[in-house]
Design a protein around this motif. Sequence first.
Motif, short mmCIF file in Angstrom:
data_model
loop_
_atom_site.label_atom_id
_atom_site.label_comp_id
_atom_site.label_asym_id
_atom_site.label_seq_id
_atom_site.Cartn_x
_atom_site.Cartn_y
_atom_site.Cartn_z
N GLU A 174 0.84 -1.20 0.00
CA GLU A 174 0.00 0.00 0.00
C GLU A 174 0.87 1.26 0.00
O GLU A 174 0.61 2.22 -0.72
CB GLU A 174 -0.92 0.00 1.22
CG GLU A 174 -2.01 -1.07 1.19
CD GLU A 174 -3.06 -0.80 0.13
OE1 GLU A 174 -3.21 0.36 -0.29
OE2 GLU A 174 -3.73 -1.77 -0.28
N ILE A 175 1.92 1.25 0.80
CA ILE A 175 2.81 2.41 0.86
C ILE A 175 3.59 2.56 -0.43
O ILE A 175 3.76 3.67 -0.96
CB ILE A 175 3.76 2.29 2.07
CG1 ILE A 175 2.95 2.32 3.38
CG2 ILE A 175 4.80 3.40 2.07
CD1 ILE A 175 3.76 1.98 4.60
N LEU A 176 4.06 1.44 -0.98
CA LEU A 176 4.78 1.49 -2.25
C LEU A 176 3.89 2.07 -3.35
O LEU A 176 4.33 2.91 -4.14
CB LEU A 176 5.24 0.09 -2.64
CG LEU A 176 6.41 -0.50 -1.85
CD1 LEU A 176 6.56 -1.98 -2.14
CD2 LEU A 176 7.71 0.23 -2.16
N ALA A 177 2.65 1.60 -3.41
CA ALA A 177 1.74 2.07 -4.45
C ALA A 177 1.43 3.56 -4.32
O ALA A 177 1.25 4.27 -5.31
CB ALA A 177 0.46 1.25 -4.42
N GLN A 178 1.36 4.04 -3.08
CA GLN A 178 0.99 5.43 -2.85
C GLN A 178 2.14 6.40 -3.12
O GLN A 178 1.92 7.50 -3.64
CB GLN A 178 0.49 5.60 -1.42
CG GLN A 178 -0.03 7.00 -1.11
CD GLN A 178 -0.59 7.11 0.29
OE1 GLN A 178 -0.59 6.15 1.07
NE2 GLN A 178 -1.08 8.28 0.64
N PHE A 179 3.37 6.00 -2.78
CA PHE A 179 4.46 6.96 -2.80
C PHE A 179 5.61 6.62 -3.76
O PHE A 179 6.36 7.53 -4.13
CB PHE A 179 5.07 7.08 -1.39
CG PHE A 179 4.17 7.71 -0.37
CD1 PHE A 179 3.95 9.08 -0.37
CD2 PHE A 179 3.53 6.95 0.58
CE1 PHE A 179 3.14 9.67 0.57
CE2 PHE A 179 2.70 7.51 1.53
CZ PHE A 179 2.50 8.88 1.53
N TYR A 180 5.79 5.38 -4.13
CA TYR A 180 7.04 4.96 -4.75
C TYR A 180 6.90 4.73 -6.25
O TYR A 180 5.84 4.40 -6.76
CB TYR A 180 7.55 3.68 -4.09
CG TYR A 180 8.14 3.90 -2.72
CD1 TYR A 180 9.52 3.96 -2.53
CD2 TYR A 180 7.32 4.06 -1.61
CE1 TYR A 180 10.06 4.17 -1.27
CE2 TYR A 180 7.84 4.28 -0.34
CZ TYR A 180 9.22 4.33 -0.19
OH TYR A 180 9.75 4.55 1.07
N ASP A 181 8.05 4.90 -6.93
CA ASP A 181 8.13 4.66 -8.36
C ASP A 181 8.82 3.35 -8.70
O ASP A 181 8.85 2.95 -9.86
CB ASP A 181 8.87 5.81 -9.04
CG ASP A 181 8.14 7.13 -8.86
OD1 ASP A 181 7.15 7.34 -9.56
OD2 ASP A 181 8.55 7.93 -7.99
N GLY A 182 9.39 2.69 -7.72
CA GLY A 182 10.05 1.42 -7.99
C GLY A 182 10.84 0.95 -6.78
O GLY A 182 10.98 1.66 -5.79
N VAL A 183 11.35 -0.29 -6.90
CA VAL A 183 12.13 -0.91 -5.83
C VAL A 183 13.43 -1.44 -6.43
O VAL A 183 13.41 -2.20 -7.41
CB VAL A 183 11.36 -2.07 -5.17
CG1 VAL A 183 12.20 -2.72 -4.07
CG2 VAL A 183 10.03 -1.58 -4.61
N LEU A 184 14.55 -1.04 -5.84
CA LEU A 184 15.86 -1.55 -6.24
C LEU A 184 16.20 -2.73 -5.34
O LEU A 184 16.32 -2.58 -4.13
CB LEU A 184 16.94 -0.47 -6.10
CG LEU A 184 16.67 0.86 -6.82
CD1 LEU A 184 17.82 1.82 -6.56
CD2 LEU A 184 16.49 0.63 -8.32
N VAL A 185 16.35 -3.90 -5.94
CA VAL A 185 16.73 -5.10 -5.20
C VAL A 185 18.20 -5.36 -5.49
O VAL A 185 18.57 -5.69 -6.61
CB VAL A 185 15.89 -6.32 -5.61
CG1 VAL A 185 16.25 -7.53 -4.73
CG2 VAL A 185 14.41 -6.01 -5.51
N HIS A 186 19.04 -5.22 -4.46
CA HIS A 186 20.48 -5.33 -4.68
C HIS A 186 20.90 -6.79 -4.58
O HIS A 186 21.53 -7.23 -3.61
CB HIS A 186 21.22 -4.46 -3.68
CG HIS A 186 20.83 -3.02 -3.77
ND1 HIS A 186 20.89 -2.30 -4.94
CD2 HIS A 186 20.32 -2.17 -2.84
CE1 HIS A 186 20.47 -1.07 -4.72
NE2 HIS A 186 20.11 -0.97 -3.47
N GLY A 187 20.53 -7.53 -5.61
CA GLY A 187 20.85 -8.94 -5.68
C GLY A 187 20.63 -9.44 -7.09
O GLY A 187 20.41 -8.66 -8.02
N ASP A 188 20.70 -10.74 -7.24
CA ASP A 188 20.57 -11.40 -8.53
C ASP A 188 19.34 -12.29 -8.48
O ASP A 188 19.26 -13.20 -7.65
CB ASP A 188 21.82 -12.23 -8.81
CG ASP A 188 21.86 -12.82 -10.21
OD1 ASP A 188 20.78 -13.12 -10.75
OD2 ASP A 188 22.96 -13.00 -10.76
N SER A 189 18.37 -12.06 -9.36
CA SER A 189 17.13 -12.84 -9.32
C SER A 189 17.37 -14.31 -9.60
O SER A 189 16.57 -15.16 -9.18
CB SER A 189 16.12 -12.27 -10.33
OG SER A 189 16.62 -12.35 -11.65
#
Length: 639
Positions: A174-189
Motif C-alpha cells: 500500500e505504501i509502495l503504491a501510494q508513494f514509490y516509483d520502484g524498488v531496487l533489489v540489490h541482488g541477482d534474481s
Amino acid sequence: MPVPPNPQCDRFKSGRDVRAPSVFILVTHLLGVGHLARMCALARGLAANRHRVTLVSGGRPAPLIGKDGFDFVQLPSVHCVGVHFRTLLAEDGTPIGDEARQARIDRTLAALEASDPDVVVTETYPFGRRQLAAEFLMLLEAARRQTRPVAVLSSIRDILNPPAKSSRAAEAEEILAQFYDGVLVHGDSLVTPLSASWPASKALEKVLTYTGYIADTAQGPITPIPSDDILVSGGGSAASLPLYHAAIGAAEMLDRPHPWRILVGHGVAAGDFEALATKAGPKVTVERARPDFPALLAGAALSVSQAGYNTMIDLGRAGVPAVVVPFEQGKEAEQRLRAERFHALGLAGIVSEAELTPERLATEVTATLDRPRAAVAFPGIEGVANSMKAIEAAALRADAEAAAWAQLETALAARGEIRLWWRDDDAIAATPALDRLLDLARRHDVPLALAVIPAGATPGLAERLASEPLVDVLVHGYSHANHAPDGRKKQELGYRPLPEMRAELQQGLTRLQGLFGPRCLPVLVPPWNRIDPALVKILPACGFRGLSVSADGPGEAWEALAVANIRFDPIDWKNDGGLIDRLTLLRQFTQVLEAGEPLGILTHHLVHDAWIWAFLDRLLEKLKQHANLRFMRAAELFV
C-alpha cells in the motif's frame, strides 16, 4: 523503463543535467553497519559519476565506512540491542523519546529541503523499519510536495527477513503504491529472487529492478595481504559475540599451524572486547575491525564469519574458503537464507547458530581446509552501476509522468462541460474490496454504477448497498459463465439459442429487482462487454431499457435502448492484470476526452491491487478539482 527526454519538463527548462540527477538517501542501521555500508558505496558511486548526493544516516556513527564525495548528515542516532527491534535506544542506551524522534524528523526534512533532490531513496522502508515509519512517511509526504517532480525508490538487499504477519506485506505494498516509483533489489534474481524471502505479489514483481550485488569497488582491485590466518569477523554489532567465543575455543582444539585473527566490530563494548582478548590463547589475535579487511580476507587461509550481505560479497570477491554462522536470533531468517543460497553455489560451509560450539566449529573449519579449493563464479557485483542507471531512469520517468498529468489538466481545463460516469463490474457480495470501492466513491463524492451478477448476488450485498445513496445497480449478464467455443473470446451472451438467453436475462433482472428494488435499473452490462447482436434487438422485449458495453461494442439495433459505454479501463488484462503503465494511462485518458461523452470509466474492484487503487484515488482527486466536470448517475444516463 527509461523514458525519452521531454523538452517540456521543468528539469530541462532549468538547464539541469538530466543525466546526473540529485539523489537523497535515508538509511538507518540498527545492529551491524551493513545497511549503511551498502548505501555509502552507492553514494560514492553516484558521486563519482557527477551526481550530487546527500546521505542521511539515522544509525550509530561508523568511523570505518568511507563518506567521501557526498554530503553526509548524521541524525541523533538510534540502535537496538540483540533482536529487540521494537525498542530503539539513543546513544546513551536509554529508550529514544518523542523529542529525539522529532529532532530526527526535523533534521531529515531540513536536509531534504537543502538538497533539492530529483530522486529520493529510502533504504529498507517500507519492507522494514516499521518502528521508524513516522519519519519515513514525513519524508515521503515532503518529497511529494516539492515543486519539481521527485522520483521515489526503495532500496533493499537481496534477502529480507520474512514478515511476521501476512498483513505486513500488504501494508508495504500500500505504501509502495501510494508513494514509490520502484524498488531496487540489490541482488541477482537467478541466485535469490525476492520471493524466496518475501511474499512478492505479481503487482510487486512488476516494480522490482534487480541491480546485482553492491560491492565497494571504488578503490579498484583488492591487493591481498598474504597470510596463513583463519580470519574471524562478525560485522559491527555485539550479535557476533557467540561466534567470537566459539572461535577462541575452536582455535585451542585444532592442531593446525594456522594462526587465528578475530576482528571485533566497533559496536562491541570495550568490556566485551577486553574479555575476548583476555580469553584468547597464544594462537589467537583479537583486535578491532580494520579498514583493510578486504585485503586481509583475500590473503587469508580461511574465513569464519556471519552471513550478512556485505560479508558474503566480500567472501565471493576474495574467493577465500569460508565457514559462515548465520545470525538467527529472534526468528531472524535473512542470513540463513542467504547462507543456503551461497552454499548451493559452493561459496561457503554452514554452521547453524543453534549448533554453534567450539567443537562443531572446529569440525567444519577442518573439513573446509581439507576440501580442494574449486573455482566458483561469483554473481554479478554491478549493483552500483545498475542502481545508478535505474535512478537516472526514474528521474526521467518522474518528469514524463508530471508532464502527462499537466497535459491532462490542460485538456480538462480547455473543454466546456465534461460528463463522466463510473461503472464497476462483477459484484456479488459484501466484501472488503467492495467496502474499499464504496469508501473511495464516498470520499470523492462520485456516483457509482455497480454491475451485479444476478446468479451470485447475495442478500448481504443488498443490505450493504442500502446505506449508499449514490450507488445504482446494473444487470451483469446472468451467471458470468463463458459459452464461447475454444479459440474464441469469452462470451456469455452468445453462441446459444435466443430463447435460452432471453429467459436467463429476464430471470436475472427479476432477481435483482427483488433484491435491490428501484435501485436496480433495467440496464444490461454483458459480461466481457460482448453480446450477440441478435440478442440486442430483443432486449426491450426482455424488460431492458439500457445497454452498456465497451467503446468498440456492436452499434446496430440500439435505437430502442439508452446506451452509455465505457472507454477507459486501467487494468492490464492482456498482461495478467495489474495496472497499465501510468504514463500510458494518462495519455489514454487525455485522448478519450475527445472521443465523445459521457466518458465511461470501468473498474473491477475484486481484482484491484494496491497500485490500481492508488491510481484511481489520484485520478478522482484530480478530476474533482475541475468545476466544468460532472460525474453522472446511471439513473440519469439511462433515461
